[in-house]
Write a protein that holds these residues in place. Structure first.
Motif, PDB file in Angstrom:
ATOM      1  N   GLY A 148       0.776  -1.227   0.000  1.00 14.44           N
ATOM      2  CA  GLY A 148       0.000   0.000   0.000  1.00 14.44           C
ATOM      3  C   GLY A 148       0.812   1.284   0.000  1.00 14.44           C
ATOM      4  N   VAL A 149       0.115   2.378  -0.232  1.00 12.39           N
ATOM      5  CA  VAL A 149       0.690   3.722  -0.260  1.00 12.39           C
ATOM      6  C   VAL A 149       1.435   3.986   1.043  1.00 12.39           C
ATOM      7  CG1 VAL A 149       0.142   6.202  -0.293  1.00 12.39           C
ATOM      8  CG2 VAL A 149      -1.110   4.616  -1.786  1.00 12.39           C
ATOM      9  N   GLY A 150       2.694   4.418   0.942  1.00 16.62           N
ATOM     10  CA  GLY A 150       3.473   4.798   2.104  1.00 16.62           C
ATOM     11  C   GLY A 150       3.794   3.679   3.075  1.00 16.62           C
ATOM     12  N   ALA A 151       3.520   2.438   2.704  1.00 19.14           N
ATOM     13  CA  ALA A 151       3.792   1.303   3.592  1.00 19.14           C
ATOM     14  C   ALA A 151       5.287   1.033   3.660  1.00 19.14           C
ATOM     15  CB  ALA A 151       3.053   0.057   3.103  1.00 19.14           C
ATOM     16  N   MET A 152       5.683   0.287   4.691  1.00 19.12           N
ATOM     17  CA  MET A 152       7.081  -0.092   4.842  1.00 19.12           C
ATOM     18  C   MET A 152       7.147  -1.581   5.171  1.00 19.12           C
ATOM     19  SD  MET A 152      10.053   1.536   7.238  1.00 19.12           S
ATOM     20  CE  MET A 152      10.055   3.049   6.284  1.00 19.12           C
ATOM     21  N   VAL A 153       7.944  -2.301   4.361  1.00 14.81           N
ATOM     22  CA  VAL A 153       8.182  -3.722   4.576  1.00 14.81           C
ATOM     23  C   VAL A 153       9.555  -3.841   5.216  1.00 14.81           C
ATOM     24  CG1 VAL A 153       8.503  -5.962   3.453  1.00 14.81           C
ATOM     25  CG2 VAL A 153       6.749  -4.364   2.600  1.00 14.81           C
ATOM     26  N   GLY A 154       9.611  -4.411   6.416  1.00  7.46           N
ATOM     27  CA  GLY A 154      10.866  -4.532   7.144  1.00  7.46           C
ATOM     28  C   GLY A 154      11.850  -5.462   6.468  1.00  7.46           C
ATOM     29  N   ALA A 155      13.126  -5.264   6.770  1.00  9.52           N
ATOM     30  CA  ALA A 155      14.187  -6.103   6.213  1.00  9.52           C
ATOM     31  C   ALA A 155      13.915  -7.564   6.538  1.00  9.52           C
ATOM     32  CB  ALA A 155      15.534  -5.681   6.787  1.00  9.52           C
ATOM     33  N   GLY A 156      14.052  -8.415   5.525  1.00 10.72           N
ATOM     34  CA  GLY A 156      13.897  -9.851   5.707  1.00 10.72           C
ATOM     35  C   GLY A 156      12.474 -10.345   5.823  1.00 10.72           C
ATOM     36  N   ALA A 157      11.485  -9.470   5.758  1.00  5.29           N
ATOM     37  CA  ALA A 157      10.088  -9.894   5.857  1.00  5.29           C
ATOM     38  C   ALA A 157       9.710 -10.749   4.652  1.00  5.29           C
ATOM     39  CB  ALA A 157       9.169  -8.672   5.947  1.00  5.29           C
ATOM     40  N   VAL A 158       8.785 -11.667   4.868  1.00 10.00           N
ATOM     41  CA  VAL A 158       8.238 -12.485   3.778  1.00 10.00           C
ATOM     42  C   VAL A 158       6.774 -12.099   3.631  1.00 10.00           C
ATOM     43  CG1 VAL A 158       7.775 -14.813   2.936  1.00 10.00           C
ATOM     44  CG2 VAL A 158       9.865 -14.355   4.248  1.00 10.00           C
ATOM     45  N   VAL A 159       6.473 -11.380   2.557  1.00 11.94           N
ATOM     46  CA  VAL A 159       5.139 -10.814   2.360  1.00 11.94           C
ATOM     47  C   VAL A 159       4.290 -11.804   1.567  1.00 11.94           C
ATOM     48  CG1 VAL A 159       3.828  -8.845   1.478  1.00 11.94           C
ATOM     49  CG2 VAL A 159       6.106  -8.494   2.456  1.00 11.94           C
ATOM     50  N   THR A 160       3.280 -12.363   2.256  1.00  6.54           N
ATOM     51  CA  THR A 160       2.425 -13.391   1.661  1.00  6.54           C
ATOM     52  C   THR A 160       1.013 -12.895   1.375  1.00  6.54           C
ATOM     53  OG1 THR A 160       1.761 -14.189   3.843  1.00  6.54           O
ATOM     54  CG2 THR A 160       3.708 -15.225   2.832  1.00  6.54           C
ATOM     55  N   ARG A 161       0.718 -11.656   1.829  1.00  2.94           N
ATOM     56  CA  ARG A 161      -0.600 -11.067   1.574  1.00  2.94           C
ATOM     57  C   ARG A 161      -0.439  -9.556   1.412  1.00  2.94           C
ATOM     58  NH1 ARG A 161      -3.292 -12.684   7.185  1.00  2.94           N
ATOM     59  NH2 ARG A 161      -1.510 -14.010   7.292  1.00  2.94           N
ATOM     60  N   ASP A 162      -1.473  -8.910   0.898  1.00  2.74           N
ATOM     61  CA  ASP A 162      -1.412  -7.469   0.661  1.00  2.74           C
ATOM     62  C   ASP A 162      -1.073  -6.708   1.941  1.00  2.74           C
ATOM     63  OD1 ASP A 162      -2.106  -7.987  -1.953  1.00  2.74           O
ATOM     64  OD2 ASP A 162      -4.169  -7.248  -1.771  1.00  2.74           O
ATOM     65  N   VAL A 163      -0.350  -5.605   1.768  1.00  6.78           N
ATOM     66  CA  VAL A 163       0.042  -4.738   2.879  1.00  6.78           C
ATOM     67  C   VAL A 163      -0.818  -3.476   2.804  1.00  6.78           C
ATOM     68  CG1 VAL A 163       1.943  -3.393   3.871  1.00  6.78           C
ATOM     69  CG2 VAL A 163       2.410  -5.631   2.820  1.00  6.78           C
ATOM     70  N   PRO A 164      -1.510  -3.105   3.891  1.00  5.93           N
ATOM     71  CA  PRO A 164      -2.357  -1.904   3.861  1.00  5.93           C
ATOM     72  C   PRO A 164      -1.537  -0.617   3.710  1.00  5.93           C
ATOM     73  CG  PRO A 164      -2.846  -3.275   5.791  1.00  5.93           C
ATOM     74  CD  PRO A 164      -1.599  -3.819   5.161  1.00  5.93           C
ATOM     75  N   ASP A 165      -2.202   0.436   3.279  1.00  8.08           N
ATOM     76  CA  ASP A 165      -1.577   1.756   3.206  1.00  8.08           C
ATOM     77  C   ASP A 165      -0.986   2.119   4.570  1.00  8.08           C
ATOM     78  OD1 ASP A 165      -2.561   1.892   0.620  1.00  8.08           O
ATOM     79  OD2 ASP A 165      -4.065   3.432   1.060  1.00  8.08           O
ATOM     80  N   HIS A 166       0.200   2.719   4.571  1.00  6.51           N
ATOM     81  CA  HIS A 166       0.871   3.274   5.753  1.00  6.51           C
ATOM     82  C   HIS A 166       1.132   2.257   6.868  1.00  6.51           C
ATOM     83  CE1 HIS A 166       0.171   6.977   3.692  1.00  6.51           C
ATOM     84  NE2 HIS A 166      -1.131   6.794   3.759  1.00  6.51           N
ATOM     85  N   ALA A 167       1.161   0.980   6.530  1.00  9.49           N
ATOM     86  CA  ALA A 167       1.435  -0.053   7.528  1.00  9.49           C
ATOM     87  C   ALA A 167       2.919  -0.389   7.541  1.00  9.49           C
ATOM     88  CB  ALA A 167       0.633  -1.312   7.219  1.00  9.49           C
ATOM     89  N   LEU A 168       3.428  -0.750   8.700  1.00 14.17           N
ATOM     90  CA  LEU A 168       4.768  -1.312   8.845  1.00 14.17           C
ATOM     91  C   LEU A 168       4.574  -2.797   9.073  1.00 14.17           C
ATOM     92  CD1 LEU A 168       7.837  -1.290   9.318  1.00 14.17           C
ATOM     93  CD2 LEU A 168       7.362  -0.688  11.707  1.00 14.17           C
ATOM     94  N   VAL A 169       5.148  -3.624   8.177  1.00 14.64           N
ATOM     95  CA  VAL A 169       5.056  -5.075   8.327  1.00 14.64           C
ATOM     96  C   VAL A 169       6.451  -5.653   8.513  1.00 14.64           C
ATOM     97  CG1 VAL A 169       2.892  -5.264   7.026  1.00 14.64           C
ATOM     98  CG2 VAL A 169       5.067  -5.564   5.839  1.00 14.64           C
ATOM     99  N   VAL A 170       6.542  -6.680   9.374  1.00 15.39           N
ATOM    100  CA  VAL A 170       7.815  -7.356   9.638  1.00 15.39           C
ATOM    101  C   VAL A 170       7.542  -8.839   9.833  1.00 15.39           C
ATOM    102  CG1 VAL A 170       8.864  -5.311  10.716  1.00 15.39           C
ATOM    103  CG2 VAL A 170       7.710  -6.997  12.136  1.00 15.39           C
ATOM    104  N   GLY A 171       8.594  -9.640   9.726  1.00 14.72           N
ATOM    105  CA  GLY A 171       8.515 -11.054  10.064  1.00 14.72           C
ATOM    106  C   GLY A 171       8.207 -11.968   8.906  1.00 14.72           C
ATOM    107  N   SER A 172       8.095 -13.264   9.259  1.00 17.05           N
ATOM    108  CA  SER A 172       7.816 -14.304   8.288  1.00 17.05           C
ATOM    109  C   SER A 172       6.764 -15.247   8.857  1.00 17.05           C
ATOM    110  CB  SER A 172       9.097 -15.075   7.970  1.00 17.05           C
ATOM    111  OG  SER A 172       8.822 -16.129   7.076  1.00 17.05           O
ATOM    112  N   PRO A 173       5.547 -15.210   8.357  1.00 15.57           N
ATOM    113  CA  PRO A 173       5.070 -14.281   7.332  1.00 15.57           C
ATOM    114  C   PRO A 173       4.931 -12.864   7.894  1.00 15.57           C
ATOM    115  CG  PRO A 173       3.241 -15.587   8.147  1.00 15.57           C
ATOM    116  CD  PRO A 173       4.488 -16.122   8.814  1.00 15.57           C
ATOM    117  N   ALA A 174       4.984 -11.889   7.012  1.00 14.00           N
ATOM    118  CA  ALA A 174       4.909 -10.486   7.424  1.00 14.00           C
ATOM    119  C   ALA A 174       3.564 -10.191   8.074  1.00 14.00           C
ATOM    120  CB  ALA A 174       5.124  -9.576   6.229  1.00 14.00           C
ATOM    121  N   ARG A 175       3.635  -9.450   9.184  1.00 11.75           N
ATOM    122  CA  ARG A 175       2.442  -9.031   9.916  1.00 11.75           C
ATOM    123  C   ARG A 175       2.527  -7.541  10.191  1.00 11.75           C
ATOM    124  NH1 ARG A 175       0.155 -13.423   8.854  1.00 11.75           N
ATOM    125  NH2 ARG A 175       0.260 -15.204  10.230  1.00 11.75           N
ATOM    126  N   VAL A 176       1.378  -6.881  10.230  1.00 12.56           N
ATOM    127  CA  VAL A 176       1.339  -5.459  10.556  1.00 12.56           C
ATOM    128  C   VAL A 176       1.695  -5.301  12.030  1.00 12.56           C
ATOM    129  CG1 VAL A 176      -0.117  -3.397  10.738  1.00 12.56           C
ATOM    130  CG2 VAL A 176      -0.403  -4.963   8.794  1.00 12.56           C
TER     131      VAL A 176
END
Length: 166
Positions: free
Chosen positions: A124-152
Motif C-alpha cells: 500500500g501507499v506509504g507502507a514499509m516492509v521490514g528487512a527480511g520480511a516475507v510478504v504473503t498477503r497485501d500490505v495496507p496503506d501506511h502499515a509497517l510489516v515485519v517477520g515471516s510471514p509479514a504481519r502489521v
C-alpha cells in the motif's frame, strides 16, 4: 548530438527506449526492451529489469534486485538491497503461465533489504516492509510489516515516513 536524457553506465545492457530524464542506471544492470522506467530514478548495480515492468518516477532500486514480469513500482518507491520479487505462484522448470500476476508497490512505499514479495501482492501507499520480511498477503496503506510471514506491527505516523519508536 544523440545524448540520452539519462545516465547509463557503459557496463550495463539497456535495451529499453522508455527511460525518463535524469534516471541513473549503474554497472551490470540489464533492462529489457519492454521495460518502462520513469524520471529521476536510481537503478543500482547488479539489477535485472524484465519486459513487463513499470518503474515510476523518483524510484530507488538498490543493488541486487530482479524485477520480473508483472512488477510495477509507483512513484517514490524505495527497494532495498537484495529484495526478492517473485512472479510465478507455481513455478516449474520450463513451464510458464499464460500471464504473470501483477505485483504492485504503491506510491511512497519502501521495501527493506532482503524482503521477499510473493506474486500478485499489493504493498500500500506509504507502507514499509521490514528487512527480511516475507510478504504473503497485501500490505495496507501506511502499515509497517515485519517477520515471516509479514504481519502489521503498527501504522506509520506520517505517510511514507516512520515515526520514532514509542
Amino acid at each position: 548530438m544523440n545524448e540520452k536524457p539519462y545516465f547509463c553506465h557503459q557496463l550495463s545492457d539497456v535495451q529499453s527506449e522508455s527511460i525518463g530524464a535524469g534516471t541513473r542506471i549503474w554497472q551490470f544492470v540489464v533492462v529489457l526492451a519492454g521495460a518502462r522506467i520513469g524520471r529521476n530514478c536510481n537503478i543500482n548495480a547488479h539489477c535485472f529489469v524484465e519486459n513487463d515492468v513499470v518503474v515510476g518516477d523518483n524510484v530507488t532500486v538498490k543493488c541486487g534486485n530482479y524485477l520480473w514480469d508483472g512488477v510495477h513500482l509507483e512513484d517514490n518507491v524505495f527497494v532495498g538491497p537484495n529484495a526478492t520479487f517473485t512472479n510465478d505462484k507455481h513455478p516449474r522448470s520450463q513451464v510458464y503461465p499464460e500471464s504473470f500476476p501483477k505485483t504492485l508497490v504503491k506510491r511512497g512505499a519502501s521495501i527493506g533489504a532482503g524482503a521477499v514479495i510473493l506474486p500478485g501482492i499489493t504493498v500500500g501507499v506509504g507502507a514499509m516492509v521490514g528487512a527480511g520480511a516475507v510478504v504473503t498477503r497485501d500490505v495496507p496503506d501506511h502499515a509497517l510489516v515485519v517477520g515471516s510471514p509479514a504481519r502489521v506491527v503498527r501504522t506509520l505516523e506520517e505517510p511514507g515516513r516512520d515515526a520514532p519508536a514509542p
